[in-house]
Design a protein around this motif. Structure first.
Motif, short mmCIF file in Angstrom:
data_model
loop_
_atom_site.label_atom_id
_atom_site.label_comp_id
_atom_site.label_asym_id
_atom_site.label_seq_id
_atom_site.Cartn_x
_atom_site.Cartn_y
_atom_site.Cartn_z
N SER A 4 -2.35 -9.38 -11.76
CA SER A 4 -1.02 -9.96 -11.68
C SER A 4 -0.22 -9.60 -12.94
CB SER A 4 -1.11 -11.47 -11.54
OG SER A 4 0.18 -12.03 -11.42
N GLY A 5 0.97 -9.07 -12.73
CA GLY A 5 1.80 -8.67 -13.86
C GLY A 5 1.62 -7.23 -14.28
N LEU A 6 0.66 -6.54 -13.69
CA LEU A 6 0.43 -5.13 -14.05
C LEU A 6 1.54 -4.25 -13.48
CD1 LEU A 6 -3.39 -4.59 -13.41
CD2 LEU A 6 -2.23 -4.85 -15.59
N ARG A 7 1.72 -3.12 -14.14
CA ARG A 7 2.63 -2.06 -13.67
C ARG A 7 1.75 -0.96 -13.11
NH1 ARG A 7 7.35 -0.94 -15.72
NH2 ARG A 7 6.67 1.04 -16.57
N CYS A 8 1.93 -0.63 -11.83
CA CYS A 8 1.03 0.28 -11.13
C CYS A 8 1.77 1.53 -10.63
CB CYS A 8 0.41 -0.45 -9.95
SG CYS A 8 -0.68 0.56 -8.92
N LEU A 9 1.12 2.66 -10.75
CA LEU A 9 1.57 3.92 -10.17
C LEU A 9 0.60 4.28 -9.06
CD1 LEU A 9 3.35 6.54 -10.31
CD2 LEU A 9 1.57 7.45 -11.82
N ILE A 10 1.12 4.69 -7.90
CA ILE A 10 0.29 5.10 -6.78
C ILE A 10 0.37 6.62 -6.64
CG2 ILE A 10 -0.12 4.92 -4.30
CD1 ILE A 10 1.35 2.17 -4.45
N VAL A 11 -0.79 7.29 -6.66
CA VAL A 11 -0.84 8.74 -6.49
C VAL A 11 -1.53 9.01 -5.16
CG1 VAL A 11 -1.58 10.94 -7.46
CG2 VAL A 11 -0.98 9.04 -9.00
N ASP A 12 -0.72 9.36 -4.16
CA ASP A 12 -1.24 9.57 -2.81
C ASP A 12 -0.22 10.39 -2.03
OD1 ASP A 12 -2.03 9.06 0.02
OD2 ASP A 12 -3.41 7.64 -0.92
N ASP A 13 -0.69 11.31 -1.22
CA ASP A 13 0.22 12.16 -0.45
C ASP A 13 0.55 11.57 0.93
OD1 ASP A 13 -2.33 12.67 0.53
OD2 ASP A 13 -2.03 14.82 0.71
N SER A 14 0.12 10.36 1.20
CA SER A 14 0.42 9.68 2.46
C SER A 14 1.54 8.66 2.24
CB SER A 14 -0.82 8.97 3.00
OG SER A 14 -0.46 8.07 4.04
N ASP A 15 2.71 8.94 2.82
CA ASP A 15 3.82 7.99 2.71
C ASP A 15 3.44 6.63 3.28
OD1 ASP A 15 5.56 9.76 1.47
OD2 ASP A 15 6.48 10.42 3.34
N ALA A 16 2.74 6.64 4.41
CA ALA A 16 2.36 5.38 5.05
C ALA A 16 1.48 4.53 4.13
CB ALA A 16 1.64 5.66 6.37
N ALA A 20 2.47 0.85 2.46
CA ALA A 20 1.59 -0.31 2.71
C ALA A 20 1.01 -0.84 1.41
CB ALA A 20 0.47 0.08 3.67
N ALA A 21 0.56 0.05 0.53
CA ALA A 21 -0.02 -0.37 -0.74
C ALA A 21 1.03 -1.06 -1.61
CB ALA A 21 -0.62 0.82 -1.47
N ARG A 22 2.23 -0.51 -1.64
CA ARG A 22 3.31 -1.13 -2.42
C ARG A 22 3.55 -2.57 -1.95
NH1 ARG A 22 8.00 0.22 -5.44
NH2 ARG A 22 7.49 2.43 -5.32
N ARG A 23 3.66 -2.76 -0.65
CA ARG A 23 3.89 -4.11 -0.11
C ARG A 23 2.77 -5.06 -0.49
NH1 ARG A 23 5.80 -2.00 5.70
NH2 ARG A 23 7.97 -1.58 5.16
N LEU A 24 1.53 -4.61 -0.30
CA LEU A 24 0.37 -5.44 -0.60
C LEU A 24 0.31 -5.79 -2.08
CD1 LEU A 24 -3.06 -5.31 0.82
CD2 LEU A 24 -2.94 -4.78 -1.58
N LEU A 25 0.50 -4.80 -2.94
CA LEU A 25 0.40 -5.03 -4.38
C LEU A 25 1.54 -5.89 -4.90
CD1 LEU A 25 -0.71 -1.44 -5.44
CD2 LEU A 25 -2.15 -3.48 -5.28
N GLU A 26 2.77 -5.62 -4.46
CA GLU A 26 3.90 -6.40 -4.93
C GLU A 26 3.81 -7.85 -4.47
OE1 GLU A 26 7.39 -4.03 -3.99
OE2 GLU A 26 7.16 -2.91 -5.88
N ALA A 27 3.26 -8.09 -3.28
CA ALA A 27 3.06 -9.46 -2.80
C ALA A 27 2.06 -10.21 -3.69
CB ALA A 27 2.58 -9.45 -1.35
N ALA A 28 1.19 -9.47 -4.37
CA ALA A 28 0.19 -10.08 -5.25
C ALA A 28 0.66 -10.13 -6.71
CB ALA A 28 -1.11 -9.30 -5.15
N GLY A 29 1.91 -9.75 -6.96
CA GLY A 29 2.44 -9.82 -8.32
C GLY A 29 2.24 -8.58 -9.16
N ILE A 30 1.86 -7.48 -8.53
CA ILE A 30 1.70 -6.21 -9.24
C ILE A 30 2.97 -5.39 -9.01
CG2 ILE A 30 0.38 -4.06 -9.38
CD1 ILE A 30 -2.05 -5.66 -8.30
N ALA A 31 3.62 -4.97 -10.08
CA ALA A 31 4.84 -4.17 -9.98
C ALA A 31 4.47 -2.71 -9.75
CB ALA A 31 5.67 -4.30 -11.24
N VAL A 32 4.93 -2.13 -8.65
CA VAL A 32 4.68 -0.71 -8.38
C VAL A 32 5.87 0.05 -8.98
CG1 VAL A 32 4.36 1.06 -6.63
CG2 VAL A 32 3.32 -1.20 -6.34
N VAL A 33 5.58 0.83 -10.03
CA VAL A 33 6.64 1.50 -10.79
C VAL A 33 6.95 2.89 -10.26
CG1 VAL A 33 6.23 0.18 -12.89
CG2 VAL A 33 5.00 2.33 -12.54
N GLY A 34 6.18 3.35 -9.28
CA GLY A 34 6.45 4.65 -8.69
C GLY A 34 5.28 5.18 -7.92
#
Length: 123
Positions: A4-16, A20-34
């Motif tokens: 919670s409170g972390l800033r996360c970068l997702i490296v994946d070539d699947s838009d889907a 989905a990961a952004r929604r899940l992580l942000e709902a848990a308090g993790i900021a997806v920065v890109g």
């Protein structure tokens, strides 16, 4: 370190998966920065966003997630982001490579959650 409170970068070539990961992580308090889809994109994004956590897909099409992990490690950032490998494949398929990499660990994509990230961060 807790997720919670972390800033996360997702490296994946699947838009889907990224959506989905952004929604899940942000709902848990993790900021997806890109997000990034390749090794070059990942290094640029790590440098510009300075995330606390980077989730890296093992299979990035023409690039290897293992190469991304080692390239992030070679950046010698202070503080260094925690890097977790993810995949739809079984962990056993890559166990030796995950173990010998500088990644914190591995999570199957279908098990991705703040709780699973917390468990790896506590190691």
């Amino acid at each position: 370190m807790r997720s919670s409170g972390l800033r996360c970068l997702i490296v994946d070539d699947s838009d889907a998966f990224c959506i989905a990961a952004r929604r899940l992580l942000e709902a848990a308090g993790i900021a997806v920065v890109g997000s990034a889809i390749s090794l070059v994109d990942a290094l640029e994004a790590v440098a510009s966003t300075q995330p606390d956590l980077v989730l890296v897909d093992i299979d990035l099409g023409t690039d290897s997630g293992f190469d991304v992990v080692e390239a992030i490690d070679a950046m010698a950032l202070t503080p260094a982001p925690a890097v977790i490998l993810v995949s739809t494949h079984d962990e056993e398929d890559f166990a030796d490579l995950v173990e010998s990499s500088s990644a914190l660990g591995f999570l199957p994509k279908f098990e991705l959650s703040a709780t699973a990230i917390d468990t790896l961060l506590k190691r």
